[in-house]
Design a protein around this motif. Structure first.
Motif, PDB file in Angstrom:
ATOM      1  N   PHE A  44      34.634  44.052  36.422  1.00 42.10           N
ATOM      2  CA  PHE A  44      33.600  43.505  37.309  1.00 42.10           C
ATOM      3  C   PHE A  44      32.874  42.389  36.573  1.00 42.10           C
ATOM      4  N   GLN A  64      36.906  35.148  38.019  1.00 36.46           N
ATOM      5  CA  GLN A  64      37.624  36.300  38.548  1.00 36.46           C
ATOM      6  C   GLN A  64      39.089  35.907  38.649  1.00 36.46           C
ATOM      7  N   GLU A  68      39.344  43.137  40.731  1.00 37.48           N
ATOM      8  CA  GLU A  68      38.836  43.990  39.655  1.00 37.48           C
ATOM      9  C   GLU A  68      39.260  43.526  38.257  1.00 37.48           C
TER      10      GLU A  68
END
Length: 77
Positions: A44, A64, A68
């Motif tokens: 995260f 990102q 996840e």
């Protein structure tokens, strides 16, 4: 914040650490030299870490890269 592609990058994957990874992250940053960066791999985006990094004189890039999976590249300012 920008990334200097010439930096050597060490990687610390904290996804499998039992408990709080903050101490592991700070220990790893203590071993990073002026011309190196630490790539933190996390499940995260660690937003609370950003204030600590800024106060300690680090700059960072967050990306990102998958569901996840985040890469936060940290280097001395």
């Amino acid at each position: 914040m920008s990334t200097d592609q010439q930096d050597a990058v060490r990687e610390l994957d904290v996804r499998d650490i039992d408990g709080e990874p903050f101490g592991h992250i700070m220990d790893a940053l203590d071993s990073v030299s002026e011309d190196e960066a630490l790539r933190l791999v996390n499940s995260f985006e660690p937003v609370p870490l950003y204030d600590v990094l800024t106060k300690k004189g680090y700059q960072y890039d967050a990306e990102q890269v998958a569901d996840e999976k985040w890469h936060i590249t940290i280097r001395p300012d």
